[in-house]
Design a protein around this motif. Structure first.
Motif, PDB file in Angstrom:
ATOM      1  N   VAL A 280       8.689  -0.320   7.281  1.00 38.08           N
ATOM      2  CA  VAL A 280       8.618  -0.263   5.817  1.00 38.08           C
ATOM      3  C   VAL A 280       8.304   1.167   5.412  1.00 38.08           C
ATOM      4  CG1 VAL A 280       7.855  -2.663   5.570  1.00 38.08           C
ATOM      5  CG2 VAL A 280       6.144  -0.842   5.732  1.00 38.08           C
ATOM      6  N   ASP A 281       8.696   1.527   4.195  1.00 34.43           N
ATOM      7  CA  ASP A 281       8.314   2.823   3.638  1.00 34.43           C
ATOM      8  C   ASP A 281       8.006   2.652   2.162  1.00 34.43           C
ATOM      9  OD1 ASP A 281      10.794   2.884   2.256  1.00 34.43           O
ATOM     10  OD2 ASP A 281      11.768   3.930   3.919  1.00 34.43           O
ATOM     11  N   GLY A 282       7.870   3.780   1.458  1.00 31.66           N
ATOM     12  CA  GLY A 282       7.457   3.714   0.059  1.00 31.66           C
ATOM     13  C   GLY A 282       8.423   3.016  -0.866  1.00 31.66           C
ATOM     14  N   SER A 283       9.662   2.780  -0.428  1.00 25.83           N
ATOM     15  CA  SER A 283      10.656   2.108  -1.271  1.00 25.83           C
ATOM     16  C   SER A 283      10.816   0.628  -0.951  1.00 25.83           C
ATOM     17  CB  SER A 283      12.017   2.798  -1.103  1.00 25.83           C
ATOM     18  OG  SER A 283      12.517   2.608   0.219  1.00 25.83           O
TER      19      SER A 283
ATOM     20  N   ASN B  21       7.480   9.688   0.894  1.00 23.49           N
ATOM     21  CA  ASN B  21       7.641  10.257   2.232  1.00 23.49           C
ATOM     22  C   ASN B  21       6.665   9.643   3.235  1.00 23.49           C
ATOM     23  OD1 ASN B  21       9.698  12.174   1.507  1.00 23.49           O
ATOM     24  ND2 ASN B  21       8.111  13.316   0.432  1.00 23.49           N
ATOM     25  N   ALA B  22       6.428   8.337   3.114  1.00 26.71           N
ATOM     26  CA  ALA B  22       5.494   7.651   4.001  1.00 26.71           C
ATOM     27  C   ALA B  22       6.149   6.404   4.569  1.00 26.71           C
ATOM     28  CB  ALA B  22       4.212   7.292   3.254  1.00 26.71           C
TER      29      ALA B  22
ATOM     30  N   ASN C 204       2.242  -4.458  25.633  1.00 29.22           N
ATOM     31  CA  ASN C 204       1.615  -4.615  24.332  1.00 29.22           C
ATOM     32  C   ASN C 204       2.398  -3.919  23.217  1.00 29.22           C
ATOM     33  OD1 ASN C 204      -0.649  -5.576  22.701  1.00 29.22           O
ATOM     34  ND2 ASN C 204      -1.760  -5.548  24.631  1.00 29.22           N
ATOM     35  N   ASP C 205       1.732  -3.632  22.100  1.00 28.51           N
ATOM     36  CA  ASP C 205       2.402  -3.170  20.884  1.00 28.51           C
ATOM     37  C   ASP C 205       1.934  -1.774  20.497  1.00 28.51           C
ATOM     38  OD1 ASP C 205       3.226  -5.836  20.890  1.00 28.51           O
ATOM     39  OD2 ASP C 205       1.761  -6.431  19.366  1.00 28.51           O
ATOM     40  N   VAL C 206       2.787  -1.087  19.720  1.00 32.34           N
ATOM     41  CA  VAL C 206       2.377   0.186  19.147  1.00 32.34           C
ATOM     42  C   VAL C 206       2.836   0.243  17.692  1.00 32.34           C
ATOM     43  CG1 VAL C 206       4.463   1.436  19.904  1.00 32.34           C
ATOM     44  CG2 VAL C 206       2.347   2.702  19.434  1.00 32.34           C
ATOM     45  N   ALA C 207       1.934   0.706  16.831  1.00 26.21           N
ATOM     46  CA  ALA C 207       2.237   0.910  15.414  1.00 26.21           C
ATOM     47  C   ALA C 207       2.039   2.377  15.081  1.00 26.21           C
ATOM     48  CB  ALA C 207       1.351   0.034  14.539  1.00 26.21           C
ATOM     49  N   VAL C 208       2.897   2.900  14.183  1.00 21.15           N
ATOM     50  CA  VAL C 208       2.841   4.311  13.802  1.00 21.15           C
ATOM     51  C   VAL C 208       2.920   4.418  12.293  1.00 21.15           C
ATOM     52  CG1 VAL C 208       3.925   6.576  14.026  1.00 21.15           C
ATOM     53  CG2 VAL C 208       3.927   5.009  15.977  1.00 21.15           C
ATOM     54  N   ALA C 209       2.093   5.279  11.732  1.00 17.18           N
ATOM     55  CA  ALA C 209       2.149   5.599  10.300  1.00 17.18           C
ATOM     56  C   ALA C 209       2.533   7.058  10.155  1.00 17.18           C
ATOM     57  CB  ALA C 209       0.801   5.321   9.649  1.00 17.18           C
ATOM     58  N   LEU C 210       3.600   7.337   9.415  1.00 15.11           N
ATOM     59  CA  LEU C 210       4.121   8.702   9.250  1.00 15.11           C
ATOM     60  C   LEU C 210       3.966   9.160   7.797  1.00 15.11           C
ATOM     61  CD1 LEU C 210       7.519   8.556  11.216  1.00 15.11           C
ATOM     62  CD2 LEU C 210       5.300   9.403  12.040  1.00 15.11           C
ATOM     63  N   LEU C 211       3.552  10.400   7.637  1.00 14.71           N
ATOM     64  CA  LEU C 211       3.506  11.047   6.324  1.00 14.71           C
ATOM     65  C   LEU C 211       4.252  12.364   6.451  1.00 14.71           C
ATOM     66  CD1 LEU C 211       2.336  10.822   3.427  1.00 14.71           C
ATOM     67  CD2 LEU C 211       0.394  12.178   4.243  1.00 14.71           C
ATOM     68  N   ASP C 212       5.423  12.460   5.823  1.00 12.81           N
ATOM     69  CA  ASP C 212       6.288  13.626   5.968  1.00 12.81           C
ATOM     70  C   ASP C 212       6.293  14.405   4.676  1.00 12.81           C
ATOM     71  OD1 ASP C 212       8.143  15.490   6.730  1.00 12.81           O
ATOM     72  OD2 ASP C 212       9.864  14.150   6.621  1.00 12.81           O
ATOM     73  N   GLU C 213       5.364  15.390   4.573  1.00 10.98           N
ATOM     74  CA  GLU C 213       5.288  16.205   3.356  1.00 10.98           C
ATOM     75  C   GLU C 213       5.554  17.659   3.697  1.00 10.98           C
ATOM     76  OE1 GLU C 213       2.533  13.584   0.435  1.00 10.98           O
ATOM     77  OE2 GLU C 213       1.521  15.181   1.529  1.00 10.98           O
TER      78      GLU C 213
ATOM     79  N   GLY D  17       0.796  -1.224   0.000  1.00 12.11           N
ATOM     80  CA  GLY D  17       0.000   0.000   0.000  1.00 12.11           C
ATOM     81  C   GLY D  17       0.825   1.269   0.000  1.00 12.11           C
ATOM     82  N   LEU D  18       2.084   1.172   0.443  1.00 12.72           N
ATOM     83  CA  LEU D  18       2.952   2.352   0.486  1.00 12.72           C
ATOM     84  C   LEU D  18       3.728   2.572  -0.812  1.00 12.72           C
ATOM     85  CD1 LEU D  18       4.523   2.140   4.070  1.00 12.72           C
ATOM     86  CD2 LEU D  18       2.589   3.524   3.313  1.00 12.72           C
TER      87      LEU D  18
END
Length: 411
Positions: A357-360, A335-336, A402-411, A329-330
């Protein structure tokens, strides 16, 4: 790889884990602790057991005897007056059984003047165990449950009925001594009877529920195991005081705070994440794709505990599967990034805390001859992420919330 986002991911992970280390949490819980006039004994079980015990003895000054049982590689040194043991997780082993017998011997023949300081964290279900059926069968049932896709509450509903210490039975073994239980929660919603299968808390689940879970996941059970599912667990305990200190909510809050420090507009999506790991990854990637091109720097935080349904024989954990699930999906989003970690620092049976993972990432995987869909079918996220430098490795952290997930969008 987007090196800027990768470095920011490491910053967020470090800040999050630092905020939920058990030292201060145990100190807070002990502010209300008043031991009886007799002996004070300490028993600690779980992935954070050593760290919790170390903090407790530092506050109390001494105990009259104690035992720690934690995961292999999690003992960091000696603790005065306390025997430290390491054992198998997530499948219990002989070292865990032996350590549990030592704990039961420690609390045998106590009086009403004695106090047991019981420190409990996630992973205790495997580490503190006295099987009521042959050990090999208990291990087999545990493996079936872990591979089934059942959530942790369902798994523990079964496990506590096959055990001589779960479901309130450890507290019964301590009676008439008082038990002061300090819990570091690793289950969404903090259900006290389910964290580490509730060794010192009355069981709210029923035999009917246990039978239904066994049927739902097609568990292979012997006649003895089925008989044990029909034995009721303790429903009341009059010798236990319980304090919960530390949870996934604090983990998510710390992650969100660090995202804001890095300049991101931050949204806490949930601290109750409970779904298939790879689907959570796909969802987070879709959230980033929706906002791509907005010109805003955005962060989305999700905490909880996902599940993995094993269909292959690869190596990995739920956080690595979540990250790899986001890779497709990325694609093309320069920049994600999406990353996910387990707060204990050991995701599944691996040395990684999680994955990034990122867009590449998708292109990098394909250049290595790896297809994410095939890898996920084989449950081999560890080797795929390692091939593209996507593993996040912290080492054992000394905590487990427990767990933590983060989604970053750096524009």
């Amino acid at each position: 790889m987007n090196h800027k986002l990768h470095e920011q991911a490491l910053d967020i992970v470090t800040a999050s884990l630092t905020a939920v280390l058990p030292d201060r949490a145990v100190q807070r819980a002990l502010e209300r602790f008043t031991p009886g006039p007799g002996r004070t004994l300490l028993v600690a079980a779980g992935k954070a057991a050593w760290q919790m015990a170390h903090a407790a003895v530092a506050v109390l000054g001494r105990v009259d005897g104690g035992l720690v049982v934690t995961k292999y590689g999690h003992v960091r040194g000696s603790i005065p007056g306390v025997v430290c043991c390491e054992a198998g997780h997530p499948v219990p082993d002989e070292n865990g059984f032996a350590a549990t017998e030592r704990a039961l011997e420690l609390v045998r023949n106590l009086t009403a003047d004695d106090t047991v300081l019981f420190l409990l964290s996630g992973g205790g279900s495997a580490l503190l165990e006295k099987p009521l059926l042959p050990a090999a069968e208990l291990q087999d049932i545990t493996r079936q449950l872990l591979a089934s896709g059942a959530d942790i509450v369902e798994i523990n509903c079964i496990r506590k009925r096959l055990s001589g210490v779960k479901g309130g039975r450890f507290a019964q073994a301590c009676a008439p001594a008082q038990v002061y239980s300090i819990i570091l929660s690793d289950i969404v919603g903090d259900p006290l009877d389910m964290i580490a299968s509730g060794p010192a808390y009355p069981d709210s689940s029923t035999c009917a529920q246990a039978r239904a879970i066994a049927a739902r996941y097609g568990l292979r059970l012997s006649p003895l195991a089925r008989e044990l599912l029909d034995r009721e667990t303790p429903k009341t305990l009059d010798n236990v005081t319980t304090r919960v200190t530390g949870s996934v909510r604090e983990l998510c809050a710390a992650a969100a705070a660090q995202c804001r420090t890095l300049g991101y507009e931050t949204v806490l999506l949930t601290d109750c994440l409970n779904c298939e790991a790879r689907e959570a990854g796909r969802f987070l990637a879709s959230v980033l794709r929706t906002h791509a091109g907005s010109g805003r720097r955005l962060a989305f935080v999700a905490g909880g505990e996902t599940v993995v349904h094993l269909t292959g024989n690869g190596l990995g954990g739920r956080n690595q599967e979540l990250a790899l699930g986001a890779a497709v999906g990325l694609q093309g989003l320069e920049n994600a990034a999406v990353f996910s970690v387990g707060s204990d620092g050991t995701d599944g049976p691996t040395d990684a805390a999680g994955g990034y993972v990122d867009g590449s990432t998708l292109q990098a995987l394909r250049q290595k001859g790896l297809d994410p869909v095939t890898v996920l079918r084989q449950n081999d996220a560890y080797h795929a992420l390692r091939a593209v430098d996507g593993l996040l490795i912290t080492g054992p952290t000394g905590t487990n919330v427990n767990d933590v997930a983060v989604a970053l969008l750096d524009e």
